[in-house]
Design a protein around this motif. Sequence first.
Motif: not given
Lengths: 494, 761
Positions: A231-243
């Motif tokens: 999460v960031s101050k740019d108002s987004t939540i990002r979900v990544y695959s760590l694989f």
Amino acid sequence: MEEIVFYNPESQGEEKSNALNLGYATPIHTQTNVNGFRQASTYPNGAVITGTKQGDRVFVACKGKALIHVYTWGKEAPEQKIPVPEQLTCLTLVHNKEENVSDVDLGQDFIFEENEEFTKLPKFKIPYLLIGGGISGKLYTWELSSGLLLSVKEAHYQAPTVLKTTADNSYLVSAGKDARILVWKISDLVAFDSTEEKIIKPAHVISDHSLEITDMFINNNIAQDSKLYTVSKDSTIRVYSLFNFQLLSTFIVSGIVESIVVDSADRAIFIGLQNGNIRQIDLYEANKASNILEAKGGAGRILTLAEDHELKSTITYHAPHPVKRLALSLDGSLIISGDEKGRVVVSDIVSKQVVKELKEVTGSVANIQVLSSYQTAEDSVVEKNNRAMLPLKRVIASGELKEQEVIFQKGMDQDQELFNLDDYLQRVSSEALHFEGLSSVQSNAFGNVATSGDNAAMVKVLQEKNDKVTKAYADLRSMYEELYKEHTKLLEKK
Amino acid sequence: MSVEVPISVILSTLDTPRPGNLQYILKTLYSNSSLITQLSKSELSHLISRVNNLIQSKDEYKRWYGLHLVQVLAFNPVILTTGGAAILVSLIKLVNDRSYDNVLLFQNACLAISQIVKNIRGKPSLTREVLTPNLSNIIAALIDNFERDVATVLQVATDLLLRNTTTFKPFINKFEVKLTALLNNANFATFDDKLQAAVCKAYAYLNLTKSSNQASSAAATNSNVQALPDDQWRLRIFQIVEELKEVVQLYENLIDLSADANINKQLLSLGKLENSKKIFGKLSVDVNDSSTILQISQRVGVLTRLLAAFLTSATPFALRAPLGLAIKVATLLISISTSYIPVKREFGRESGLGKVIQLDVAHSQAHGVVLLRALVETYKFNVLSSSHLIFSSLEVIIPVTKSGKVFKIDDARCLNLESELLQVIGAVSELLQLNGHISDFEVIYKLIDASLLLLKKRTPLDELIDKQQQSAAPQGQGQGQGKKNKNKRNKDATPMSDILSHSALFELSPSKSTVKTVSSFFAIVIRKLNKINISYRIKLIKYIVSVSLKQYLACGKISHMNVKLLEDLVLYPNDFENFNNLAIVKNLLPNNQVLSLLTNPRFPVLDSKVKQRLESQYADLEEEEEQQEDEDEELAETAVEQLPHTSNTTLAEEIDRRTTSTTASNSANTPMVEVFKSNSELKKIQEQQSLTFAKEEPSTASKRQFQDSEMVEDSIPVAAANKKAKLEQQTAPTTATADQSDDEGSDFEMPVIDIDSDDEE
């Protein structure tokens, strides 16, 4: 069984009296003892705790000082104050594993292996690594048991804000005020290399966020399913695959996001917003028309979150103070949140009601960690001479193997708790055969090395007798042979 | 069902012990502790004196009987408090008594003592009254009678040494002398593993407190440094390393160590200790007597065992362990290999001697691997820093032959070194478990090849058949000679005919432990290394599938180990894999929960949140069907149950309550939460026109979902087709079949209508 919440403050402004900056460890479900930790003011994510038993430790990277305070569980004052090269803004631990290949692997043909052995955890137990992010953007990796500084890496352009590791200890993820997220292989960070200046490159760089990253979460799945939530101050939540480092989904929220926590089964995301609300985002939802459960996001989708006017999935207790940290209880039904004013509360997720208000801290809440504990009789015994940790080195290790000298204790085998009567009786009956003349149980290799004195004397006597007889026989024989020769001579002459 | 023997009966049988009743009495005494706790004082003293009489009796059988009684009675606190001291005294007497030869008696006497000590330990006043006055006598008796049964005494004495270190202190020198004698025993290397390990462990524990002059002087030289409890321990480790270094230096005389400058440098860098005390006497190695050469590796073996005991034994307090040094020693031992360092010329000519030297060096290498494995298993991640070093040194031990530019493993030598290779495989598995990010796969490839070789059936005949064929080859050239030879050979080979005609009968399968170690290695490789070369991946798949199939056809089931491997093959696909082995595995493993979940993914059960929502949805649809109304009521009940939450309940209760309510509501919910719907359900939905079938019009389906939910989708990716489930790549075929069957259902309806209409016409 109990759950204990550890939290500590980030003192605001130039307060000289740091002694007041107490951190706390409080049980959620009972009203009993609250542990305090003095002078525990850190930057957000700047404190870590290893557990709640005797010998467990709390590491706190002091705000405003190039020091790490180390507390042992149960003590209020820091036991060790370890100087470090620069002020650290965030910390994380990498734990040493307890399992071996034989434990996690292919057992017998039976599902539950009977002979699985458990050794007790030793009393002296420290994690494998302490990784800290310096205020200049460097990452410091210390091996705690030897105190060696294994690597220093210039990673971020501004101070790192949060460090996390994957469940299998293979990756470290660092995020910073420079809006970048770097993924590191831990094996690269710790490798000894005496030959040349080692070049460590991040395994992956994520620069999708446009503003400071405030918090991260990594779920505890196997490597193939490991996911990173940022999460960031740019108002987004990002979900990544760590694989494969792919962006799986992006959620756009109205308002700045300060903190995140994710359900242990990846069913819901909880975010703390700057306006003081905690918002729940369900990752699976029943389709209203068909009643079929559906997953949200994935495959790079961008989803904009609608305002929750009915407050169906919002907890508003903290408004208008920004919600700085979040944590979930063991069963995922309670959420613990801390705000900028220093309030920490436990709320029920289903009813969105506050269940308990914990002791307030002075300043903003910098960390919240929930630990499950199980107190046994042994835990009440206070170990007097708990060995101190080695001080952390401030110079990078030379890579010479001999330098690595670790403080280590291996746990004792667990005492046999129950006597296996049947096995014992089996032994008894097999031994009984010996007395019934059915078996000739012989001594082991070393059984009768020392023969008793009587025997030796006897042997000597017999030996002498034997020698005598043999000699007499030899004499007799030679006489006979001579006689025989004489006799043949006589016969020949005839 | 308790079969209680009354105490009067027990007491009378103890007068005349017979084999028939021992088991019953032991069982009664152990499981009915109330029998003893309820005894009157006189009965209790009666029982104790009977037991004591038995132990002190002259008859061996009675003694043995008594000793077993003690081992069971030791669990009873009442007996311990009233008769513990008396029994201990007579047990000590029995241990010291040399008038009998029966090892069983001695063993059981020791075990009985240890059982009593274990049960007393930790209880403050019992310890003060019973244990402390007798403890030094116990230790003295055990050490004096050490040789009567080394294994048992070691076990008991080590336990005492570890937990009652201060009382043991006066006896440490005596014990050390005995242990050193054992270690110096020429046959030590031939003792069984357990005993060797026990001796080494006991030797290590000797140094827990002992602060000899040496240690204190060493501490004194480091001025202002406080003497730490582990000074002696550390000093001994350095002494062992020093001794090990000296033994390894013996190899300088046999092989050309100077060929590898690095090894010399490393040897010297191990450090030197001034006037260190030696544990072992000097070795006498004579090149003319080649069997003496093997002493070197035996000594190396004992020393590495000792080093491992010092570094990996459980200790009562934390110690400073020179881990880096130990790793260095181990890798150094491994790197001395005759594949890269030639045997000295003067010995190389005599092939027999050269072979012996090679063998000895290989043994030493193996000892290095054992040490390394012990270190990795104990220290785990602390070894990670030097893992690349360890990998490269382990590579040296795998025998290779060079054909052209490619190194291939040397089959014959690999089979010779089976146990050593298994150690390597074990060590590598442990390392991979810690860290799957390795850059150089060469070691792994070689090990996979070697493992597959070890798993093959072995026949001792390969060379034999080769020889036969060789001698048969020149036959065509000179006929006459050939015939002669043939006749001659046939005569020789008659007893061998079985071997030639039924060679399959002589094949040997690899041992179970080999299979287990190698399978663990394969599992780790599959799980951790998703980037290995595809040809090696195929080798693994081929082996696993064929072995499982063979096992299934022969025994009707597949072992748990192979099931795991098959599952792993599916769950951890290789990055370069462009085929899918799901179908094979699914066929081999019917009724498998992991695969079933993988091919029919379900979404996780949600918390009560969804139940509430479902409830409200049901309210909207209420008029539809009566059946659904019933379900509705159930749901409402569970939802109500869910709500109340009090802060005072403990966590355990909380979890209990929640799990029960979730399971209860689950069963009610199941049809709703399912990802895939049955045909009839789908049809119903289609009739209601509330949802178009996803596969036919994916875009509308997903759009519709988002209108319904609170989400607004910004962009719809082209590839995003079916939103019903997040499907992994492997699951694709199965999903397709599921969809097909759905399609068939709808296709099937159309022709029926057509035919009907035709008929009417």
